[in-house]
Scaffold this motif. Sequence first.
Motif, PDB file in Angstrom:
ATOM      1  N   LEU A  81     -40.895  49.009 -51.241  1.00 28.98           N
ATOM      2  CA  LEU A  81     -42.127  48.230 -51.077  1.00 28.98           C
ATOM      3  C   LEU A  81     -42.011  47.305 -49.874  1.00 28.98           C
ATOM      4  N   ARG A  82     -42.876  47.509 -48.908  1.00 31.24           N
ATOM      5  CA  ARG A  82     -42.821  46.670 -47.704  1.00 31.24           C
ATOM      6  C   ARG A  82     -43.935  45.631 -47.750  1.00 31.24           C
ATOM      7  N   GLN A  83     -43.572  44.442 -48.141  1.00 30.06           N
ATOM      8  CA  GLN A  83     -44.507  43.333 -48.288  1.00 30.06           C
ATOM      9  C   GLN A  83     -43.820  42.076 -47.761  1.00 30.06           C
ATOM     10  N   VAL A  84     -44.600  41.013 -47.555  1.00 30.77           N
ATOM     11  CA  VAL A  84     -43.998  39.761 -47.088  1.00 30.77           C
ATOM     12  C   VAL A  84     -42.975  39.264 -48.112  1.00 30.77           C
ATOM     13  N   PHE A 128     -57.538  56.496 -51.652  1.00 30.35           N
ATOM     14  CA  PHE A 128     -56.847  55.543 -50.769  1.00 30.35           C
ATOM     15  C   PHE A 128     -55.525  55.156 -51.405  1.00 30.35           C
ATOM     16  N   ARG A 129     -54.544  54.855 -50.569  1.00 36.18           N
ATOM     17  CA  ARG A 129     -53.258  54.449 -51.148  1.00 36.18           C
ATOM     18  C   ARG A 129     -53.096  52.932 -51.155  1.00 36.18           C
ATOM     19  N   GLY A 130     -54.008  52.221 -50.521  1.00 41.87           N
ATOM     20  CA  GLY A 130     -53.929  50.754 -50.479  1.00 41.87           C
ATOM     21  C   GLY A 130     -54.230  50.137 -51.841  1.00 41.87           C
ATOM     22  N   HIS A 162     -60.755  58.204 -43.688  1.00 36.36           N
ATOM     23  CA  HIS A 162     -59.476  58.529 -44.331  1.00 36.36           C
ATOM     24  C   HIS A 162     -59.375  60.044 -44.518  1.00 36.36           C
ATOM     25  N   ARG A 163     -58.176  60.577 -44.344  1.00 37.05           N
ATOM     26  CA  ARG A 163     -58.023  62.034 -44.387  1.00 37.05           C
ATOM     27  C   ARG A 163     -58.078  62.607 -45.803  1.00 37.05           C
ATOM     28  N   ARG A 164     -57.965  61.728 -46.815  1.00 38.29           N
ATOM     29  CA  ARG A 164     -58.039  62.205 -48.205  1.00 38.29           C
ATOM     30  C   ARG A 164     -59.155  61.467 -48.939  1.00 38.29           C
ATOM     31  N   ALA A 165     -59.350  61.828 -50.214  1.00 37.06           N
ATOM     32  CA  ALA A 165     -60.385  61.154 -51.000  1.00 37.06           C
ATOM     33  C   ALA A 165     -59.846  59.853 -51.589  1.00 37.06           C
ATOM     34  N   GLY A 192     -57.312  55.364 -41.489  1.00 39.76           N
ATOM     35  CA  GLY A 192     -56.169  55.152 -42.374  1.00 39.76           C
ATOM     36  C   GLY A 192     -56.629  54.879 -43.796  1.00 39.76           C
ATOM     37  N   GLY A 193     -55.686  54.928 -44.729  1.00 40.48           N
ATOM     38  CA  GLY A 193     -56.049  54.732 -46.134  1.00 40.48           C
ATOM     39  C   GLY A 193     -55.115  53.791 -46.869  1.00 40.48           C
ATOM     40  N   GLY A 194     -54.257  53.076 -46.132  1.00 43.68           N
ATOM     41  CA  GLY A 194     -53.309  52.150 -46.759  1.00 43.68           C
ATOM     42  C   GLY A 194     -53.835  50.714 -46.719  1.00 43.68           C
ATOM     43  N   ASP A 195     -52.963  49.779 -47.098  1.00 40.55           N
ATOM     44  CA  ASP A 195     -53.352  48.362 -47.115  1.00 40.55           C
ATOM     45  C   ASP A 195     -53.861  47.903 -45.746  1.00 40.55           C
ATOM     46  N   SER A 196     -53.182  48.347 -44.695  1.00 40.40           N
ATOM     47  CA  SER A 196     -53.559  47.882 -43.354  1.00 40.40           C
ATOM     48  C   SER A 196     -54.982  48.306 -43.015  1.00 40.40           C
ATOM     49  N   ALA A 197     -55.310  49.567 -43.281  1.00 44.12           N
ATOM     50  CA  ALA A 197     -56.652  50.066 -42.946  1.00 44.12           C
ATOM     51  C   ALA A 197     -57.706  49.336 -43.774  1.00 44.12           C
ATOM     52  N   LEU A 198     -57.428  49.134 -45.052  1.00 45.94           N
ATOM     53  CA  LEU A 198     -58.400  48.452 -45.920  1.00 45.94           C
ATOM     54  C   LEU A 198     -58.588  47.008 -45.453  1.00 45.94           C
ATOM     55  N   GLU A 199     -57.484  46.351 -45.148  1.00 40.38           N
ATOM     56  CA  GLU A 199     -57.583  44.957 -44.668  1.00 40.38           C
ATOM     57  C   GLU A 199     -58.322  44.890 -43.343  1.00 40.38           C
ATOM     58  N   ASP A 200     -58.008  45.818 -42.453  1.00 44.41           N
ATOM     59  CA  ASP A 200     -58.672  45.830 -41.144  1.00 44.41           C
ATOM     60  C   ASP A 200     -60.177  46.017 -41.313  1.00 44.41           C
ATOM     61  N   ARG A 224     -61.770  63.284 -43.964  1.00 41.64           N
ATOM     62  CA  ARG A 224     -62.030  63.591 -42.551  1.00 41.64           C
ATOM     63  C   ARG A 224     -60.795  63.228 -41.734  1.00 41.64           C
ATOM     64  N   GLN A 225     -60.418  64.134 -40.837  1.00 42.38           N
ATOM     65  CA  GLN A 225     -59.278  63.881 -39.963  1.00 42.38           C
ATOM     66  C   GLN A 225     -59.797  63.538 -38.573  1.00 42.38           C
ATOM     67  N   ALA A 226     -59.303  62.458 -38.010  1.00 45.71           N
ATOM     68  CA  ALA A 226     -59.710  62.119 -36.644  1.00 45.71           C
ATOM     69  C   ALA A 226     -59.186  63.211 -35.705  1.00 45.71           C
ATOM     70  N   ASP A 281     -52.925  37.518 -49.296  1.00 45.64           N
ATOM     71  CA  ASP A 281     -53.312  37.059 -50.627  1.00 45.64           C
ATOM     72  C   ASP A 281     -52.297  37.474 -51.685  1.00 45.64           C
ATOM     73  N   ASN A 282     -51.111  37.892 -51.224  1.00 43.14           N
ATOM     74  CA  ASN A 282     -50.137  38.336 -52.221  1.00 43.14           C
ATOM     75  C   ASN A 282     -48.752  37.728 -51.997  1.00 43.14           C
ATOM     76  N   TYR A 283     -48.718  36.618 -51.290  1.00 42.31           N
ATOM     77  CA  TYR A 283     -47.453  35.886 -51.186  1.00 42.31           C
ATOM     78  C   TYR A 283     -47.538  34.728 -52.182  1.00 42.31           C
TER      79      TYR A 283
HETATM   80  P1  NAP Z   1     -49.213  53.200 -45.158  1.00 46.27           P
HETATM   81  O1  NAP Z   1     -49.253  52.492 -46.458  1.00 46.27           O
HETATM   82  O2  NAP Z   1     -48.067  54.080 -44.839  1.00 46.27           O
HETATM   83  O3  NAP Z   1     -50.562  54.046 -45.050  1.00 46.27           O
HETATM   84  C1  NAP Z   1     -50.813  54.828 -43.933  1.00 46.27           C
HETATM   85  C2  NAP Z   1     -52.147  55.514 -44.136  1.00 46.27           C
HETATM   86  O4  NAP Z   1     -52.460  56.254 -42.969  1.00 46.27           O
HETATM   87  C3  NAP Z   1     -52.164  56.498 -45.312  1.00 46.27           C
HETATM   88  O5  NAP Z   1     -53.346  56.371 -46.040  1.00 46.27           O
HETATM   89  C4  NAP Z   1     -52.049  57.857 -44.627  1.00 46.27           C
HETATM   90  O6  NAP Z   1     -52.750  58.873 -45.290  1.00 46.27           O
HETATM   91  C5  NAP Z   1     -52.731  57.593 -43.311  1.00 46.27           C
HETATM   92  N1  NAP Z   1     -52.217  58.457 -42.258  1.00 46.27           N
HETATM   93  C6  NAP Z   1     -50.923  58.642 -41.878  1.00 46.27           C
HETATM   94  N2  NAP Z   1     -50.841  59.499 -40.851  1.00 46.27           N
HETATM   95  C7  NAP Z   1     -52.116  59.882 -40.586  1.00 46.27           C
HETATM   96  C8  NAP Z   1     -52.677  60.760 -39.646  1.00 46.27           C
HETATM   97  N3  NAP Z   1     -51.920  61.425 -38.767  1.00 46.27           N
HETATM   98  N4  NAP Z   1     -54.019  60.923 -39.645  1.00 46.27           N
HETATM   99  C9  NAP Z   1     -54.785  60.253 -40.529  1.00 46.27           C
HETATM  100  N5  NAP Z   1     -54.321  59.405 -41.444  1.00 46.27           N
HETATM  101  C10 NAP Z   1     -52.991  59.221 -41.469  1.00 46.27           C
HETATM  102  O7  NAP Z   1     -49.296  52.190 -43.907  1.00 46.27           O
HETATM  103  P2  NAP Z   1     -49.932  50.730 -43.779  1.00 46.27           P
HETATM  104  O8  NAP Z   1     -51.251  50.640 -44.416  1.00 46.27           O
HETATM  105  O9  NAP Z   1     -49.796  50.390 -42.347  1.00 46.27           O
HETATM  106  O10 NAP Z   1     -48.921  49.844 -44.586  1.00 46.27           O
HETATM  107  C11 NAP Z   1     -47.531  49.847 -44.247  1.00 46.27           C
HETATM  108  C12 NAP Z   1     -46.778  49.016 -45.274  1.00 46.27           C
HETATM  109  O11 NAP Z   1     -47.141  47.648 -45.144  1.00 46.27           O
HETATM  110  C13 NAP Z   1     -47.132  49.414 -46.704  1.00 46.27           C
HETATM  111  O12 NAP Z   1     -45.995  49.280 -47.485  1.00 46.27           O
HETATM  112  C14 NAP Z   1     -48.175  48.409 -47.099  1.00 46.27           C
HETATM  113  O13 NAP Z   1     -48.238  48.180 -48.494  1.00 46.27           O
HETATM  114  C15 NAP Z   1     -47.701  47.168 -46.343  1.00 46.27           C
HETATM  115  N6  NAP Z   1     -48.835  46.278 -46.059  1.00 46.27           N
HETATM  116  C16 NAP Z   1     -49.108  45.320 -46.983  1.00 46.27           C
HETATM  117  C17 NAP Z   1     -50.165  44.468 -46.782  1.00 46.27           C
HETATM  118  C18 NAP Z   1     -50.457  43.440 -47.812  1.00 46.27           C
HETATM  119  O14 NAP Z   1     -49.867  43.479 -48.876  1.00 46.27           O
HETATM  120  N7  NAP Z   1     -51.349  42.482 -47.575  1.00 46.27           N
HETATM  121  C19 NAP Z   1     -50.958  44.580 -45.644  1.00 46.27           C
HETATM  122  C20 NAP Z   1     -50.665  45.569 -44.721  1.00 46.27           C
HETATM  123  C21 NAP Z   1     -49.596  46.427 -44.943  1.00 46.27           C
HETATM  124  P3  NAP Z   1     -52.251  59.437 -46.713  1.00 46.27           P
HETATM  125  O15 NAP Z   1     -52.608  58.395 -47.712  1.00 46.27           O
HETATM  126  O16 NAP Z   1     -53.017  60.700 -46.838  1.00 46.27           O
HETATM  127  O17 NAP Z   1     -50.781  59.655 -46.563  1.00 46.27           O
END
Ligand code: NAP
Length: 305
Positions: free
Chosen positions: A279-282, A177-179, A172-175, A149-157, A199-201, A48-50
């Motif tokens: 920034l890693r995006q499409v 989210f970075r997504g 998510h290990r923190r409070a 996870g707490g990034g875009d991928s985890a939220l999308e999933d 919570r940490q897995a 939704d962001n291309y």
């Molecule tokens: P990411 O942004 O690097 O986020 C990884 C997440 O996993 C973080 O929340 C991190 O926690 C957590 N994490 C890392 N190691 C961990 C561990 N050992 N145990 C528990 N949690 C752990 O990765 P991503 O979500 O795969 O995204 C990768 C890149 O692709 C990003 O630049 C993202 O923006 C992009 N992306 C974009 C889209 C989109 O725009 N539609 C979709 C998917 C991905 P912390 O936050 O505590 O570090």
Amino acid sequence: MCYDVIILGGGPAGLSAAIYARRACRKTLVLEEKPLCGGQVLDSHEVDNYPGVPGVSGFELGERLKAHAEKLGAEFVSAQAAKAVLGGAVKEVEAGGKRYEGRSLILATGARRRELGVPGEKELRGMGVSYCAVCDGAFFRGKDVAVIGGGDSALEDALFLARGCRKVYLVHRRAEFRGAKILQEKVENTENIELVRNRQAASIGGEGGRVSCLELRAGSGSERLDVEGVFIAVGAEPNTDLFKGQVKLDQAGYIAAGEDTKTSVEGVFAAGDVRTKQLRQVVTAAADGANAAASAERYLAREDA
Ligand code: NAP
């Protein structure tokens, strides 16, 4: 036969590079190891962001990009590159038992999901442990699953899985989210997603060879979630194995290159998620592809002169 440009990787970066290289009338080959093009975007149910194509599926975006490059005359080979020789005036790539030569090389091999590294993960991979919700989500219809996870991928999933699963725990290990905030809001407003913060897995447990639970660590205590699927989305690792020792990498292992995509090797360019970038995006991958083809064109024109 020697190509002007060989592109390793058929994701948005590689396909955009192919489009630009063909518009410069350069003989262009794209090598993609998967049967479908699109790279990691194939793992996105909805992109939704291309710009210009809101809500397009990752599959459709990959298909459209490939069709565009094909229409302009790029050649495609579906094979995994086994070897790449970056140095010298003629670059060599071995893939699918064949040898390809190119005057320039664009490395657009992207990144892959990182492993979490907890007990049970390796043993139960494919038996409830997954790194791709879009690929495997259908097997968990009506079931309880966890996403880590707490990034875009985890939220999308989590959002994707919530459509078919009974319950989705987002761990998510923190409070915080970075997504993207928009995804966070959607997750918070989805009834069958439960946020499990701080919570940490710790381990993934199985019964009868299939995932049955996820053990969590919370401070000095522990908790257990009864789930049949665990989707791991804890970041990405660049696909650079073929190039190690041949090209300069940054501290995190990504190929060191600026916006012009020039690497430490003459005639070799890096585009998309495999390159050092903020920034890693499409959309940034596509931009890299264009820059890489433009840099390759300048390099080839110099060599031609
Ligand atoms: P990411 O942004 O690097 O986020 C990884 C997440 O996993 C973080 O929340 C991190 O926690 C957590 N994490 C890392 N190691 C961990 C561990 N050992 N145990 C528990 N949690 C752990 O990765 P991503 O979500 O795969 O995204 C990768 C890149 O692709 C990003 O630049 C993202 O923006 C992009 N992306 C974009 C889209 C989109 O725009 N539609 C979709 C998917 C991905 P912390 O936050 O505590 O570090």
